[in-house]
Motif scaffolding. Structure first.
Motif, short mmCIF file in Angstrom:
data_model
loop_
_atom_site.label_atom_id
_atom_site.label_comp_id
_atom_site.label_asym_id
_atom_site.label_seq_id
_atom_site.Cartn_x
_atom_site.Cartn_y
_atom_site.Cartn_z
N ARG A 146 0.67 -0.96 0.17
CA ARG A 146 0.04 0.12 0.00
C ARG A 146 1.03 1.04 0.11
O ARG A 146 0.36 2.24 0.42
CB ARG A 146 -0.77 0.46 1.27
N ARG A 149 -0.33 5.02 -4.81
CA ARG A 149 -1.28 6.21 -5.14
C ARG A 149 -1.67 5.34 -6.21
O ARG A 149 -1.45 5.57 -7.25
CB ARG A 149 -0.91 7.27 -4.95
N LEU A 150 -2.73 6.07 -6.61
CA LEU A 150 -3.97 6.06 -7.35
C LEU A 150 -3.16 6.56 -8.56
O LEU A 150 -3.51 7.07 -10.45
CB LEU A 150 -5.31 6.09 -7.20
N ILE A 156 -1.02 -1.39 -8.93
CA ILE A 156 -1.64 -0.64 -8.34
C ILE A 156 -2.35 -1.74 -6.99
O ILE A 156 -2.53 -1.55 -6.32
CB ILE A 156 -2.28 1.12 -8.28
N GLY A 157 -3.09 -2.04 -7.83
CA GLY A 157 -4.49 -3.09 -6.91
C GLY A 157 -4.04 -4.38 -6.21
O GLY A 157 -3.78 -4.69 -5.71
N ASP A 212 -0.74 -4.10 -4.95
CA ASP A 212 0.18 -3.78 -3.93
C ASP A 212 -0.70 -3.44 -2.77
O ASP A 212 -1.00 -3.10 -1.51
CB ASP A 212 0.77 -1.91 -4.57
N GLN A 213 -2.35 -3.19 -3.28
CA GLN A 213 -3.21 -2.67 -2.07
C GLN A 213 -3.87 -4.13 -1.32
O GLN A 213 -4.21 -3.84 -0.62
CB GLN A 213 -4.60 -1.74 -2.81
N VAL A 214 -3.84 -5.30 -1.77
CA VAL A 214 -4.34 -6.51 -1.54
C VAL A 214 -2.91 -7.07 -1.09
O VAL A 214 -3.42 -8.27 0.06
CB VAL A 214 -5.51 -7.08 -2.11
#
Length: 242
Positions: free
Chosen positions: A164, A167-168, A217-218, A220-222
């Motif tokens: 995380r 950044r978007l 990025i997706g 990295d978020q999960v």
């Protein structure tokens, strides 16, 4: 909100060792957290990228023209960022910005996908030029630039960094240069020494350039946080000493 770097009025006029200690910010005496294993691994990434570039230069008639190829540019960036990251991990300094280190993932993944998944697009300027005398040198350079360096960079991200951190906004920042490079290769194919991509190939490249950052990025978020060992005697938050 109080500023931890500033001293209070009572300690500002204190004298002696107690006063000097009171006026010293906590960040100035915090122990550094060195990661020698991460430094060694990132040094190996730098060596792999530079070795692959050297072998690619030895296997082509025009080494200077390699600088116009996206694979070469991506691996040069990987070597520089990995060397800087290795130095920071060895000395205990703050890591390289995720904006830079994360950009290496789609940059290195695209040429590898073109080489292994889309052979029809393997002759574009995003990949290496054909060697004048295909042999062991070309095979080794391909293995290093298309396989080892991308996989090692992926492992570095998954195993040695906290999740995380992306950044978007990176979703449109990372594809900016590759998309400009794609437009340049379509408009001026003779500059790169590669044939101009067809409309289908150009659209496929554009979609891949936009999708890879979003996928990165997706994930990295999960993804779970790796168990990183550091030298702190207590966690970063407020709590008792461990």
């Amino acid at each position: 909100m109080s500023d931890p770097t500033r001293t209070s009025q009572s300690t500002r006029h204190a004298t002696g060792p107690a006063g000097a200690a009171a006026r010293t910010p906590a960040a100035a005496v915090a122990p550094t957290s060195r990661h020698p294993l991460a430094a060694a691994f990132r040094t190996l990434i730098t060596v792999a990228a530079l070795t692959g570039l050297l072998l690619a230069a030895l296997g082509t008639a025009g080494p200077a023209q390699l600088l116009t190829r996206f694979t070469v540019q991506a691996n040069i960036a990987a070597a520089l960022v990995s060397a800087c990251s290795a130095h920071r991990a060895w000395t205990g300094r703050r890591p390289v910005s995720p904006r830079l280190s994360g950009a290496l993932l789609p940059f290195l993944s695209l040429p590898a996908l073109l080489h292994y998944v889309l052979p029809a697009a393997d002759s574009t300027a995003f990949t290496l030029p054909a060697a004048t005398a295909p042999g062991i040198t070309q095979a080794l350079s391909h293995q290093l630039l298309y396989t080892l360096t991308p996989l090692a960079t992926l492992a570095d991200w998954l195993l040695l960094t906290t999740p995380r951190g992306f950044r978007l906004s990176y979703a449109w920042q990372w594809p900016a240069y590759p998309l400009l490079y794609l437009a340049f290769t379509v408009a001026f194919p003779a500059t790169t020494g590669a044939p101009s991509p067809t409309v289908t190939t150009a659209l496929t490249l554009g979609l891949a350039l936009c999708a890879l950052p979003l996928i990165t990025i997706g994930i990295d978020q999960v993804r779970p946080a790796p168990r990183l060992h550091n030298n702190r005697i207590s966690p970063t938050g407020i709590g008792p000493l461990k």
